[in-house]
Design a protein around this motif. Structure first.
Motif, PDB file in Angstrom:
ATOM      1  N   ALA A  43       0.837  -1.209   0.000  1.00  0.00           N
ATOM      2  CA  ALA A  43       0.000   0.000   0.000  1.00  0.00           C
ATOM      3  C   ALA A  43       0.871   1.257   0.000  1.00  0.00           C
ATOM      4  O   ALA A  43       0.555   2.234  -0.684  1.00  0.00           O
ATOM      5  CB  ALA A  43      -0.934  -0.007   1.210  1.00  0.00           C
ATOM      6  N   ARG A  46       2.107   1.713  -3.495  1.00  0.00           N
ATOM      7  CA  ARG A  46       1.057   2.256  -4.375  1.00  0.00           C
ATOM      8  C   ARG A  46       0.889   3.759  -4.154  1.00  0.00           C
ATOM      9  O   ARG A  46       0.510   4.485  -5.066  1.00  0.00           O
ATOM     10  CB  ARG A  46      -0.285   1.550  -4.120  1.00  0.00           C
ATOM     11  N   ALA A  47       1.183   4.225  -2.943  1.00  0.00           N
ATOM     12  CA  ALA A  47       1.061   5.650  -2.630  1.00  0.00           C
ATOM     13  C   ALA A  47       2.288   6.447  -3.063  1.00  0.00           C
ATOM     14  O   ALA A  47       2.355   7.647  -2.829  1.00  0.00           O
ATOM     15  CB  ALA A  47       0.821   5.821  -1.129  1.00  0.00           C
ATOM     16  N   ASP A 118      -7.222  -3.896   0.396  1.00  0.00           N
ATOM     17  CA  ASP A 118      -6.395  -2.877  -0.259  1.00  0.00           C
ATOM     18  C   ASP A 118      -7.029  -1.492  -0.162  1.00  0.00           C
ATOM     19  O   ASP A 118      -6.323  -0.499   0.047  1.00  0.00           O
ATOM     20  CB  ASP A 118      -6.162  -3.234  -1.733  1.00  0.00           C
ATOM     21  N   ALA A 119      -8.344  -1.395  -0.293  1.00  0.00           N
ATOM     22  CA  ALA A 119      -9.001  -0.084  -0.221  1.00  0.00           C
ATOM     23  C   ALA A 119      -8.791   0.537   1.159  1.00  0.00           C
ATOM     24  O   ALA A 119      -8.505   1.736   1.275  1.00  0.00           O
ATOM     25  CB  ALA A 119     -10.496  -0.221  -0.528  1.00  0.00           C
ATOM     26  N   ASP A 122      -5.060   1.526   1.480  1.00  0.00           N
ATOM     27  CA  ASP A 122      -4.783   2.728   0.690  1.00  0.00           C
ATOM     28  C   ASP A 122      -5.276   3.971   1.423  1.00  0.00           C
ATOM     29  O   ASP A 122      -4.598   5.002   1.437  1.00  0.00           O
ATOM     30  CB  ASP A 122      -5.410   2.629  -0.696  1.00  0.00           C
ATOM     31  N   SER A 126      -2.874   6.925   2.942  1.00  0.00           N
ATOM     32  CA  SER A 126      -3.071   8.237   2.325  1.00  0.00           C
ATOM     33  C   SER A 126      -2.806   9.354   3.329  1.00  0.00           C
ATOM     34  O   SER A 126      -2.597  10.495   2.939  1.00  0.00           O
ATOM     35  CB  SER A 126      -4.491   8.370   1.764  1.00  0.00           C
TER      36      SER A 126
END
Length: 154
Positions: A43, A46-47, A118-119, A122, A126
């Motif tokens: 995660a 991905r960020a 994952d949501a 994330d 964030s």
């Protein structure tokens, strides 16, 4: 790693406070599925964070080496607890929390665990500054140039 979402914790605490069968009992309020470090690291990637894979021994060596850095100091101060909870060493194995009874009582009262997918991860990461923003925020702002005599001179 044991975890649970704060919104679920709030609903669960409220439900347990009003459940007659909960009186005098202890509950382990952790998600039925453990949060894994590889999922959290993915995660972060991905960020936009760059993570260098290193062994646990090398990671802790770097923590000790940088222990006085303000961003590292809290973790270094809690290294024994962190090593135990993160289970990064063979001799540091975290306890297994059994939460089946907790979730039975909670499900009977309409509280169910939300996915640690994952949501969710994330959304969680964030709130971590992107690497460039974190560095920029820590960089001291330049002072306006002043003439040595206090005036700009002509």
């Amino acid at each position: 790693m044991p975890a649970e979402r704060v919104d679920v914790v709030a609903r669960a605490v409220t439900a347990l406070l009003t459940a007659p069968e909960a009186a005098g009992r202890a509950f382990h309020l952790v998600h039925p599925t453990s949060l894994t470090l590889p999922a959290l690291f993915e995660a972060l990637r991905r960020a936009g964070h760059t993570l260098e894979p290193v062994s646990a021994a090398e990671w802790w060596r770097r923590v000790r080496f940088n222990a006085q850095h303000p961003a590292v100091h809290p973790l270094a101060s809690l290294s024994e607890v962190a090593r135990f909870m993160l289970s990064t060493d063979e001799d540091h194995v975290p306890p297994r929390f059994h939460a089946e009874d907790t979730w039975k009582v909670l499900r009977d009262r309409g509280v169910t665990p939300e996915p640690l997918d994952d949501a969710f991860l994330d959304l969680l990461v964030s709130h971590v500054d992107p690497p460039a923003a974190a560095l920029e925020r820590r960089r001291p702002k330049p002072l306006p140039h002043q003439h040595p005599c206090g005036s700009r001179g002509s």
